[in-house]
Design an enzyme around this catalytic site. Structure first.
Site, PDB file in Angstrom:
ATOM      1  N   ASN A 125     -33.900-123.502  25.729  1.00 52.66           N
ATOM      2  CA  ASN A 125     -34.874-122.636  25.067  1.00 52.66           C
ATOM      3  C   ASN A 125     -36.233-123.006  25.672  1.00 52.66           C
ATOM      4  O   ASN A 125     -36.847-123.996  25.280  1.00 52.66           O
ATOM      5  CB  ASN A 125     -34.822-122.908  23.553  1.00 52.66           C
ATOM      6  CG  ASN A 125     -35.827-122.096  22.782  1.00 52.66           C
ATOM      7  OD1 ASN A 125     -36.637-121.361  23.358  1.00 52.66           O
ATOM      8  ND2 ASN A 125     -35.786-122.228  21.462  1.00 52.66           N
ATOM      9  N   LYS A 169     -36.440-126.847  25.108  1.00 51.33           N
ATOM     10  CA  LYS A 169     -35.531-127.434  24.121  1.00 51.33           C
ATOM     11  C   LYS A 169     -34.121-127.355  24.688  1.00 51.33           C
ATOM     12  O   LYS A 169     -33.739-126.316  25.246  1.00 51.33           O
ATOM     13  CB  LYS A 169     -35.585-126.663  22.804  1.00 51.33           C
ATOM     14  CG  LYS A 169     -36.856-126.897  22.032  1.00 51.33           C
ATOM     15  CD  LYS A 169     -36.784-126.245  20.656  1.00 51.33           C
ATOM     16  CE  LYS A 169     -38.153-126.171  20.029  1.00 51.33           C
ATOM     17  NZ  LYS A 169     -38.375-125.050  19.155  1.00 51.33           N
ATOM     18  N   ARG A 204     -31.968-118.971  25.420  1.00 55.38           N
ATOM     19  CA  ARG A 204     -32.651-118.113  24.465  1.00 55.38           C
ATOM     20  C   ARG A 204     -33.638-117.248  25.248  1.00 55.38           C
ATOM     21  O   ARG A 204     -34.495-117.773  25.967  1.00 55.38           O
ATOM     22  CB  ARG A 204     -33.410-118.961  23.459  1.00 55.38           C
ATOM     23  CG  ARG A 204     -34.105-118.123  22.442  1.00 55.38           C
ATOM     24  CD  ARG A 204     -34.850-118.990  21.470  1.00 55.38           C
ATOM     25  NE  ARG A 204     -35.341-118.190  20.372  1.00 55.38           N
ATOM     26  CZ  ARG A 204     -35.948-118.705  19.322  1.00 55.38           C
ATOM     27  NH1 ARG A 204     -36.119-120.000  19.233  1.00 55.38           N
ATOM     28  NH2 ARG A 204     -36.383-117.943  18.361  1.00 55.38           N
ATOM     29  N   HIS A 247     -36.489-113.200  16.139  1.00 57.78           N
ATOM     30  CA  HIS A 247     -35.757-114.224  15.355  1.00 57.78           C
ATOM     31  C   HIS A 247     -34.294-113.825  15.122  1.00 57.78           C
ATOM     32  O   HIS A 247     -33.655-114.271  14.168  1.00 57.78           O
ATOM     33  CB  HIS A 247     -36.416-114.469  13.973  1.00 57.78           C
ATOM     34  CG  HIS A 247     -37.681-115.256  14.049  1.00 57.78           C
ATOM     35  ND1 HIS A 247     -38.786-114.960  13.299  1.00 57.78           N
ATOM     36  CD2 HIS A 247     -38.021-116.336  14.792  1.00 57.78           C
ATOM     37  CE1 HIS A 247     -39.756-115.823  13.572  1.00 57.78           C
ATOM     38  NE2 HIS A 247     -39.317-116.661  14.483  1.00 57.78           N
ATOM     39  N   GLY A 279     -43.247-119.812  13.575  1.00 61.56           N
ATOM     40  CA  GLY A 279     -43.126-118.356  13.650  1.00 61.56           C
ATOM     41  C   GLY A 279     -42.443-117.928  12.368  1.00 61.56           C
ATOM     42  O   GLY A 279     -41.612-118.663  11.845  1.00 61.56           O
ATOM     43  N   ARG A 292     -50.382-117.303  14.443  1.00 63.25           N
ATOM     44  CA  ARG A 292     -50.382-115.859  14.722  1.00 63.25           C
ATOM     45  C   ARG A 292     -50.788-115.080  13.475  1.00 63.25           C
ATOM     46  O   ARG A 292     -50.480-115.479  12.353  1.00 63.25           O
ATOM     47  CB  ARG A 292     -48.983-115.404  15.173  1.00 63.25           C
ATOM     48  CG  ARG A 292     -48.652-115.862  16.568  1.00 63.25           C
ATOM     49  CD  ARG A 292     -47.225-115.503  16.941  1.00 63.25           C
ATOM     50  NE  ARG A 292     -46.385-116.674  17.013  1.00 63.25           N
ATOM     51  CZ  ARG A 292     -45.052-116.653  17.049  1.00 63.25           C
ATOM     52  NH1 ARG A 292     -44.416-115.503  17.017  1.00 63.25           N
ATOM     53  NH2 ARG A 292     -44.359-117.759  17.130  1.00 63.25           N
ATOM     54  N   ILE A 351     -40.296-124.185   7.018  1.00 66.94           N
ATOM     55  CA  ILE A 351     -40.922-124.045   5.695  1.00 66.94           C
ATOM     56  C   ILE A 351     -39.884-123.593   4.671  1.00 66.94           C
ATOM     57  O   ILE A 351     -39.754-124.176   3.587  1.00 66.94           O
ATOM     58  CB  ILE A 351     -42.092-123.028   5.752  1.00 66.94           C
ATOM     59  CG1 ILE A 351     -43.176-123.501   6.740  1.00 66.94           C
ATOM     60  CG2 ILE A 351     -42.674-122.789   4.370  1.00 66.94           C
ATOM     61  CD1 ILE A 351     -44.253-122.452   7.039  1.00 66.94           C
ATOM     62  N   ASN A 381     -37.468-126.438   3.749  1.00 74.41           N
ATOM     63  CA  ASN A 381     -37.974-127.727   3.244  1.00 74.41           C
ATOM     64  C   ASN A 381     -39.039-127.663   2.163  1.00 74.41           C
ATOM     65  O   ASN A 381     -39.239-128.635   1.448  1.00 74.41           O
ATOM     66  CB  ASN A 381     -38.559-128.538   4.414  1.00 74.41           C
ATOM     67  CG  ASN A 381     -37.511-128.858   5.443  1.00 74.41           C
ATOM     68  OD1 ASN A 381     -36.514-129.491   5.139  1.00 74.41           O
ATOM     69  ND2 ASN A 381     -37.709-128.385   6.668  1.00 74.41           N
ATOM     70  N   GLU A 432     -30.102-121.895  15.624  1.00 76.09           N
ATOM     71  CA  GLU A 432     -30.106-120.926  16.725  1.00 76.09           C
ATOM     72  C   GLU A 432     -29.332-121.451  17.932  1.00 76.09           C
ATOM     73  O   GLU A 432     -28.666-120.705  18.631  1.00 76.09           O
ATOM     74  CB  GLU A 432     -31.557-120.608  17.114  1.00 76.09           C
ATOM     75  CG  GLU A 432     -32.269-119.793  16.050  1.00 76.09           C
ATOM     76  CD  GLU A 432     -33.748-120.088  15.936  1.00 76.09           C
ATOM     77  OE1 GLU A 432     -34.105-121.283  15.788  1.00 76.09           O
ATOM     78  OE2 GLU A 432     -34.549-119.146  15.991  1.00 76.09           O
TER      79      GLU A 432
HETATM   80  P1  ADP Z   1     -40.699-123.361  14.798  1.00 79.02           P
HETATM   81  O1  ADP Z   1     -40.952-121.946  14.415  1.00 79.02           O
HETATM   82  O2  ADP Z   1     -41.679-123.915  15.780  1.00 79.02           O
HETATM   83  O3  ADP Z   1     -39.228-123.666  15.129  1.00 79.02           O
HETATM   84  P2  ADP Z   1     -40.111-124.826  12.364  1.00 79.02           P
HETATM   85  O4  ADP Z   1     -39.034-123.882  11.920  1.00 79.02           O
HETATM   86  O5  ADP Z   1     -39.705-126.196  12.765  1.00 79.02           O
HETATM   87  O6  ADP Z   1     -41.016-124.198  13.481  1.00 79.02           O
HETATM   88  O7  ADP Z   1     -41.143-124.919  11.146  1.00 79.02           O
HETATM   89  C1  ADP Z   1     -42.299-125.679  11.257  1.00 79.02           C
HETATM   90  C2  ADP Z   1     -43.057-125.533   9.936  1.00 79.02           C
HETATM   91  O8  ADP Z   1     -42.262-126.045   8.871  1.00 79.02           O
HETATM   92  C3  ADP Z   1     -44.364-126.316   9.931  1.00 79.02           C
HETATM   93  O9  ADP Z   1     -45.386-125.527   9.348  1.00 79.02           O
HETATM   94  C4  ADP Z   1     -44.033-127.492   9.030  1.00 79.02           C
HETATM   95  O10 ADP Z   1     -45.157-128.006   8.366  1.00 79.02           O
HETATM   96  C5  ADP Z   1     -43.095-126.822   8.047  1.00 79.02           C
HETATM   97  N1  ADP Z   1     -42.353-127.827   7.276  1.00 79.02           N
HETATM   98  C6  ADP Z   1     -41.391-128.667   7.707  1.00 79.02           C
HETATM   99  N2  ADP Z   1     -41.010-129.499   6.702  1.00 79.02           N
HETATM  100  C7  ADP Z   1     -41.761-129.175   5.623  1.00 79.02           C
HETATM  101  C8  ADP Z   1     -41.854-129.655   4.282  1.00 79.02           C
HETATM  102  N3  ADP Z   1     -41.103-130.645   3.842  1.00 79.02           N
HETATM  103  N4  ADP Z   1     -42.739-129.073   3.453  1.00 79.02           N
HETATM  104  C9  ADP Z   1     -43.535-128.064   3.882  1.00 79.02           C
HETATM  105  N5  ADP Z   1     -43.489-127.549   5.118  1.00 79.02           N
HETATM  106  C10 ADP Z   1     -42.620-128.100   5.991  1.00 79.02           C
END
Ligand code: ADP
Length: 404
Positions: free
Chosen positions: A19, A26, A99, A187, A218, A247, A335, A338, A385
């Site tokens: 990726n 990645k 990807r 996505h 994203g 963005r 987000i 988590n 993914e």
């Molecule tokens: P990408 O789109 O680059 O793959 P990710 O899916 O890894 O990104 O998401 C990154 C986002 O997830 C960041 O804004 C990060 O702060 C948020 N995030 C990860 N863990 C937590 C958590 N425990 N609480 C709040 N936000 C989180």
């Protein structure tokens, strides 16, 4: 009986997924047919003075990486191969899966790449200038590193290609639609994984109307009806829809006219503004990272979260309306998977559509986070993914081998 040969000494046993982003690569290595990566990691800050390669093995333990040169995607891939060969000397690949952000109007399935397909993907660069060129670079680097190994492109747009025309078109003169100015949606690899996981774990729900919220750096949402995408918040580019880390999300095109006409901003300057300086970062002035914003005492950080939550609430409604209802809301992405706070805040004002969170389950990031009695089920499904790419690359390579 002889012991089975160790998996890594047999030929054609692995699938490598790549990726490639603007300054990152990645990677994941799977045993062909396996669902758990043997190795995964990232070469980051490629081209910078502080480039770094981080790999971990299947148990999540860091793997040794010695003096990796990361001045280009090509040298980053060479460093990855070097590190992989120490544990997997044969490194015989069934396929390399890539990807690719854009498959245009033509590709709705993964594709074994040849010169003609690469040329078409090249022609899509103007549609995704910040992503597609890097994806193509990754492909070329892998072609040079693994001559004769099938290179399979997996498209982020593919899952959305069945959209009805009303969701595919902009209300612009039709000639623009014909030349490709459409709502593609992105996505798609994540939505494919989540839809597949839902079909396995909750088949009753997956045959209904599901809103999937991929909330990461994203962010987008997808209306998935009976396993198929019917609408998405992202459109022609990966800028539309929800606000993201940097963005802007949905924007009145009049703002662009104002920036050009009244402020004399160039396309390059506007692109930088919309892709890199907006979203959570632009609103908060603090960070693009949700964890940092949640922990920040700055009122602007709280406002940025308020904006993110509000736009998410609006778009859940829009996606449900596109399907005429909602049976389930699924959260994924960093987000979505988590942050119990963001899930709670988004769900709070969606009680009118039968959404009610169970706070204990939500705090535990459980599979089902809604109450037993809620009319609409809310779930958390960690996306994957890479696994979609690995499975698709293997299947496409085997099909191509069977039908030369
Ligand atoms: P990408 O789109 O680059 O793959 P990710 O899916 O890894 O990104 O998401 C990154 C986002 O997830 C960041 O804004 C990060 O702060 C948020 N995030 C990860 N863990 C937590 C958590 N425990 N609480 C709040 N936000 C989180």
């Amino acid at each position: 009986m002889n012991a089975p040969e160790p998996i890594h000494t047999r030929p054609g046993q692995f699938v490598l997924t790549l990726n490639a982003g603007s300054s990152s690569l990645k990677v994941a290595l799977y045993a062909s047919g396996g669902d758990t990566p043997l190795v995964s990691g990232i070469a980051d800050r490629i081209g910078g003075a502080d480039g770094i390669l981080k790999l971990k093995d299947g148990a999540g333990q860091p793997m040794p990486v010695h003096g990796a040169q990361l001045d280009s995607h090509e040298s980053a891939l060479a460093a990855v191969i070097d590190a992989l060969r120490r544990d997997f000397p044969a490194l015989a690949l069934v396929a390399v899966g890539h990807r690719v952000v854009h498959g245009g109007a033509r590709y709705a399935e993964p594709l074994v790449l040849d010169d003609a397909a690469l040329e078409y993907l090249e022609s899509l660069v103007p549609f995704a200038p910040l992503h597609q060129p890097h994806n193509l670079r990754g492909i070329r680097a892998a072609m040079a590193a693994f001559p004769g190994v099938p290179q399979v492109a997996c498209f982020d747009t593919a899952f959305h290609r069945q959209h009805p025309w009303v969701n595919d078109a902009f209300a612009l003169p039709r000639a623009l639609y014909a030349e490709g100015v459409r709502r593609y949606g992105f996505h798609g690899l994540s939505y494919e994984y989540v839809s597949g996981a839902l079909a396995q774990r909750a088949p009753g729900l997956s045959s209904g109307c599901v809103v999937v919220a991929h909330l990461g750096n994203g962010a987008s949402m997808c209306a998935v009806q009976n396993g198929r995408s019917v609408a998405s918040t992202m459109g022609f580019s990966a800028l539309d829809g929800l606000p993201m880390g940097t963005r802007c999300g949905q924007l009145d095109p009049g703002v662009l006219l104002y920036l050009m006409d009244q402020k004399g901003m160039s396309a390059g300057h506007i692109s930088d503004l919309l892709y890199k300086q907006s979203g959570l970062l632009g609103l908060s002035g603090v960070s693009n990272d949700m964890r940092t914003l949640e922990a920040s005492p700055a009122p602007e950080a709280a406002e940025a979260i308020d904006y993110f939550v509000f736009r998410c609430q609006r778009e859940v409604g829009a996606m449900a309306a596109a399907m005429g209802g909602i049976d389930a809301l699924v959260f994924c992405g960093g987000i979505g998977e988590n942050s119990r706070l963001i899930r709670q805040r988004i769900c709070e004002r969606l009680a009118w559509m039968g959404i009610e969170l169970d706070h204990q389950r939500n705090a535990a990031n459980a599979f089902v986070v809604s109450t037993e009695t809620a009319r609409t089920t809310v779930l958390v499904i960690p996306t994957n993914e890479e696994l979609v790419i690995a499975r698709a690359a293997r299947a496409a390579a085997l099909t191509a081998e069977a039908n030369p």
